[in-house]
Design a protein around this motif. Structure first.
Motif, PDB file in Angstrom:
ATOM      1  N   ARG A 118      -1.812  -4.994   0.141  1.00  0.00           N
ATOM      2  CA  ARG A 118      -0.834  -6.015   0.025  1.00  0.00           C
ATOM      3  C   ARG A 118      -1.133  -7.064  -1.027  1.00  0.00           C
ATOM      4  N   GLY A 119      -2.366  -7.378  -1.326  1.00  0.00           N
ATOM      5  CA  GLY A 119      -2.535  -8.154  -2.384  1.00  0.00           C
ATOM      6  C   GLY A 119      -2.392  -7.459  -3.803  1.00  0.00           C
ATOM      7  N   ALA A 120      -2.704  -6.228  -3.880  1.00  0.00           N
ATOM      8  CA  ALA A 120      -2.587  -5.569  -5.087  1.00  0.00           C
ATOM      9  C   ALA A 120      -0.826  -5.547  -5.523  1.00  0.00           C
ATOM     10  N   GLU A 121      -0.192  -5.121  -4.316  1.00  0.00           N
ATOM     11  CA  GLU A 121       1.280  -4.930  -4.515  1.00  0.00           C
ATOM     12  C   GLU A 121       1.810  -6.182  -5.027  1.00  0.00           C
ATOM     13  N   GLU A 122       1.516  -7.367  -4.377  1.00  0.00           N
ATOM     14  CA  GLU A 122       1.953  -8.539  -4.716  1.00  0.00           C
ATOM     15  C   GLU A 122       1.516  -9.031  -6.227  1.00  0.00           C
ATOM     16  N   ARG A 123       0.527  -8.541  -6.734  1.00  0.00           N
ATOM     17  CA  ARG A 123       0.163  -8.802  -8.345  1.00  0.00           C
ATOM     18  C   ARG A 123       1.075  -7.990  -9.138  1.00  0.00           C
ATOM     19  N   ILE A 124       1.013  -6.676  -8.726  1.00  0.00           N
ATOM     20  CA  ILE A 124       1.793  -5.781  -9.371  1.00  0.00           C
ATOM     21  C   ILE A 124       3.277  -6.074  -9.750  1.00  0.00           C
ATOM     22  N   ALA A 125       3.802  -6.628  -8.466  1.00  0.00           N
ATOM     23  CA  ALA A 125       5.280  -7.068  -8.472  1.00  0.00           C
ATOM     24  C   ALA A 125       5.373  -8.201  -9.595  1.00  0.00           C
ATOM     25  N   GLU A 126       4.510  -9.045  -9.365  1.00  0.00           N
ATOM     26  CA  GLU A 126       4.535 -10.426 -10.219  1.00  0.00           C
ATOM     27  C   GLU A 126       4.346  -9.949 -11.768  1.00  0.00           C
ATOM     28  N   ALA A 127       3.615  -8.930 -11.940  1.00  0.00           N
ATOM     29  CA  ALA A 127       3.512  -8.554 -13.384  1.00  0.00           C
ATOM     30  C   ALA A 127       4.741  -7.492 -13.863  1.00  0.00           C
ATOM     31  N   GLY A 128       5.525  -7.288 -13.061  1.00  0.00           N
ATOM     32  CA  GLY A 128       6.737  -6.468 -13.379  1.00  0.00           C
ATOM     33  C   GLY A 128       6.371  -5.017 -13.709  1.00  0.00           C
ATOM     34  N   LEU A 129       5.236  -4.551 -12.982  1.00  0.00           N
ATOM     35  CA  LEU A 129       4.990  -3.035 -13.191  1.00  0.00           C
ATOM     36  C   LEU A 129       5.088  -2.191 -12.023  1.00  0.00           C
ATOM     37  N   SER A 130       5.806  -2.519 -11.195  1.00  0.00           N
ATOM     38  CA  SER A 130       5.997  -1.635  -9.733  1.00  0.00           C
ATOM     39  C   SER A 130       6.626  -0.198 -10.093  1.00  0.00           C
ATOM     40  N   ASP A 131       7.012  -0.317 -11.075  1.00  0.00           N
ATOM     41  CA  ASP A 131       7.744   0.977 -11.482  1.00  0.00           C
ATOM     42  C   ASP A 131       6.634   2.016 -12.201  1.00  0.00           C
ATOM     43  N   ARG A 132       5.700   1.520 -12.455  1.00  0.00           N
ATOM     44  CA  ARG A 132       4.568   2.066 -13.154  1.00  0.00           C
ATOM     45  C   ARG A 132       3.099   2.206 -12.341  1.00  0.00           C
ATOM     46  N   VAL A 133       2.844   1.526 -11.370  1.00  0.00           N
ATOM     47  CA  VAL A 133       1.825   1.574 -10.857  1.00  0.00           C
ATOM     48  C   VAL A 133       2.037   1.415  -9.264  1.00  0.00           C
ATOM     49  N   THR A 134       1.382   2.301  -8.389  1.00  0.00           N
ATOM     50  CA  THR A 134       1.528   2.536  -7.058  1.00  0.00           C
ATOM     51  C   THR A 134       0.399   2.191  -6.563  1.00  0.00           C
ATOM     52  N   ILE A 135       0.165   1.547  -5.092  1.00  0.00           N
ATOM     53  CA  ILE A 135      -0.977   1.607  -4.279  1.00  0.00           C
ATOM     54  C   ILE A 135      -0.528   2.041  -2.999  1.00  0.00           C
ATOM     55  N   ARG A 136      -1.871   2.942  -2.488  1.00  0.00           N
ATOM     56  CA  ARG A 136      -1.421   3.634  -1.272  1.00  0.00           C
ATOM     57  C   ARG A 136      -2.759   3.366  -0.286  1.00  0.00           C
ATOM     58  N   LEU A 137      -2.540   3.162   0.991  1.00  0.00           N
ATOM     59  CA  LEU A 137      -3.565   3.038   1.853  1.00  0.00           C
ATOM     60  C   LEU A 137      -3.751   4.568   2.375  1.00  0.00           C
ATOM     61  N   GLN A 138      -5.005   4.938   1.492  1.00  0.00           N
ATOM     62  CA  GLN A 138      -5.508   6.252   1.539  1.00  0.00           C
ATOM     63  C   GLN A 138      -6.805   6.549   1.466  1.00  0.00           C
ATOM     64  N   ASP A 139      -7.364   7.564   1.922  1.00  0.00           N
ATOM     65  CA  ASP A 139      -8.678   8.019   1.818  1.00  0.00           C
ATOM     66  C   ASP A 139      -8.821   8.970   0.636  1.00  0.00           C
ATOM     67  N   TYR A 140      -9.983   8.734  -0.044  1.00  0.00           N
ATOM     68  CA  TYR A 140      -9.925   9.860  -1.526  1.00  0.00           C
ATOM     69  C   TYR A 140     -10.024  11.177  -0.958  1.00  0.00           C
ATOM     70  N   ARG A 141     -10.275  11.548   0.450  1.00  0.00           N
ATOM     71  CA  ARG A 141     -10.187  12.919   0.983  1.00  0.00           C
ATOM     72  C   ARG A 141      -8.870  13.591   1.134  1.00  0.00           C
ATOM     73  N   GLU A 142      -7.720  12.486   1.040  1.00  0.00           N
ATOM     74  CA  GLU A 142      -6.395  12.761   1.383  1.00  0.00           C
ATOM     75  C   GLU A 142      -5.665  12.967   0.277  1.00  0.00           C
ATOM     76  N   VAL A 143      -6.122  12.541  -1.029  1.00  0.00           N
ATOM     77  CA  VAL A 143      -5.160  12.711  -2.336  1.00  0.00           C
ATOM     78  C   VAL A 143      -5.013  14.155  -2.368  1.00  0.00           C
ATOM     79  N   ALA A 144      -3.708  14.529  -2.814  1.00  0.00           N
ATOM     80  CA  ALA A 144      -3.530  15.814  -3.195  1.00  0.00           C
ATOM     81  C   ALA A 144      -2.036  16.029  -4.196  1.00  0.00           C
ATOM     82  N   ASP A 145      -2.064  15.188  -4.857  1.00  0.00           N
ATOM     83  CA  ASP A 145      -1.191  15.177  -6.102  1.00  0.00           C
ATOM     84  C   ASP A 145      -1.573  14.904  -7.384  1.00  0.00           C
ATOM     85  N   GLY A 146      -2.900  15.707  -7.477  1.00  0.00           N
ATOM     86  CA  GLY A 146      -3.429  15.823  -8.989  1.00  0.00           C
ATOM     87  C   GLY A 146      -2.308  16.925  -9.427  1.00  0.00           C
ATOM     88  N   PRO A 147      -2.517  17.127 -11.066  1.00  0.00           N
ATOM     89  CA  PRO A 147      -3.917  16.578 -11.758  1.00  0.00           C
ATOM     90  C   PRO A 147      -3.430  15.371 -12.206  1.00  0.00           C
TER      91      PRO A 147
END
Length: 439
Positions: free
Chosen positions: A240-269
């Motif tokens: 929540r805090g990261a998304e608020e800061r990203i939106a304030e910086a106008g970077l929501s189109d370039r930076v995404t935050i996910r509630l996710q374990d590293y073992r669940e990431v599958a969108d490489g490379p």
């Protein structure tokens, strides 16, 4: 018993076989111990019961967190911790719980008389609420569900509280203090940029930040290096805090935050992966999987920057777990591994290790700065959490600062590469070149 301190100190010194390195003031106003030594205040008899039931750092921590043990206002926290560390080291070889057969000797009878007289005997005091972590953690260590609960315990304390401690940078990892650096914010900015340069970030790259915290590294990388970033965390408050800061910086189109374990990431490379202050939560039994997972998420030629606290390999015992206090109150299920083990496991995962840099002294400076922030806003910190929680953070950060200063633990940035099929690393030949910002 009148003069409780005067009765306790000689018995403790007799048990330890050395002069007590601290001075005691008991609930009756009496004082005893070396003149000029750091002064601890036992506010009630319950403080003694905490220590009787657990005569080590955890017993001391319980008494302090519960408010039964205090520092005298004129006492320096770091002096107290230094004195208690010497005391605990001494007690590793001298038991504060005598064998039952020894109770019939002169020392045992004296101990019993004193314990009864000052009211130290009795049932174990209730654990402070801040220590209820272990009871909440169920299931296999480092299962997905248990890891989420462990992370939530530490990081979902409240973003306002962390802002007070960390300052505007909202970076919860070791800062970088090159010569001439003034202040925590400049040191954290220097650390973020150091990581970006080590990763060789350039416009349009995909960056995965594992354990992204409040998004500070992603914000820096997007603003100054033009990357497209993805951050993952198990903390809902951090997301929540990261998304608020990203939106304030106008970077929501370039930076995404996910509630996710590293073992669940599958969108490489990804072109680069950063993992800063997260690997301590992985667990020694899962670390090979961690390395293999990150290796698989990197494109050939991609770089990993793994920033991780390490324990010294020559310390007693084979247990990689945290200290009893840290494990109970701060980082449940956390592990510290020697840096050599980490390097070997990353190599086994397929990485080529290109650089290892120790930042041990830098973390001591960082932790002292965090303690200063907390103490400067103590009343507000207590209001935002609880008195017990604020005491836990003050104690763990100050003790950790001393552990880094005394070389009991370290912290290292490991730069690793997934080399291409032709063996090319993609790095320039010299460190000076690959640290240059325009590379």
């Amino acid at each position: 018993m009148a003069d409780a301190a005067g009765q306790l100190v000689p018995v403790l010194e007799d048990l330890l076989g050395t002069e007590l390195p601290i001075r005691l003031r008991t609930w009756d106003g009496a004082e005893a111990g070396p003149s000029g030594a750091p002064l601890l205040v036992l506010r009630n008899r319950r403080a003694l019961r905490h220590l009787l039931w657990r005569p080590d750092e955890l017993g001391l921590a319980r008494a302090y967190v519960a408010g039964d043990l205090e520092l005298a206002p004129e006492t320096d926290l770091y002096q107290v911790l230094g004195a208690l560390d010497r005391l605990i080291s001494q007690s590793h070889t001298v038991s504060l719980r005598p064998h039952p057969r020894d109770l019939f000797g002169p020392q045992g009878r004296r101990l019993l008389r004193t314990a009864v007289g000052v009211g130290a005997l009795g049932p174990r005091p209730p654990l402070p609420p801040e220590e209820a972590t272990r009871e909440k953690l169920t299931g296999a260590r480092h299962s997905l569900l248990r890891d989420r609960k462990a992370i939530s315990h530490h990081y979902d304390v409240g973003n306002e509280f962390y802002s007070l401690v960390l300052g505007p940078s909202m970076v919860y990892s070791c800062a970088y203090w090159p010569a001439g650096t003034t202040g925590l914010e400049a040191a954290q900015e220097a650390k973020l940029d150091l990581i970006c340069r080590k990763l060789g970030l350039r416009e349009g790259m995909r960056l995965l930040d594992v354990g992204c915290g409040w998004g500070s590294l992603l914000l820096h990388a997007a603003e100054h290096y033009g990357v497209r970033g993805t951050g993952i965390t198990l903390s809902a408050e951090q997301k929540r805090g990261a998304e608020e800061r990203i939106a304030e910086a106008g970077l929501s189109d370039r930076v995404t935050i996910r509630l996710q374990d590293y073992r669940e990431v599958a969108d490489g490379p990804y072109d680069a992966i950063s993992s800063v202050g997260m690997a301590e939560h992985v667990g020694s039994e899962q670390f090979r999987r961690y390395g293999t997972q990150l290796y698989g998420l990197l494109a050939p030629g991609g770089r990993l920057l793994n920033h991780q606290i390490a324990r010294r390999p020559n310390l007693p015992g084979e247990d990689y777990r945290m200290s009893p206090f840290i494990a109970a109150y701060v980082f449940p299920d956390g592990d510290l591994s020697p840096v050599g083990n980490t390097v070997s496991l990353l190599e086994e995962a397929g990485f080529e290790i290109r650089d290892v840099e120790s930042l041990r002294e830098h973390y001591a400076l960082t932790l002292r700065a965090w303690v200063d922030n907390l103490e400067a806003e103590w009343d507000q910190a207590v209001k935002l959490t609880t008195l017990g929680r604020a005491r836990v953070w003050r104690l763990y950060m100050a003790a950790s600062a001393m552990a880094f200063e005394e070389n009991r633990i370290g912290v290292n940035q490991i730069l690793a590469v997934r080399t291409g099929s032709d063996g090319a690393s993609g790095l320039p030949r010299s460190r000076e070149e690959w640290l240059a910002k325009d590379v």
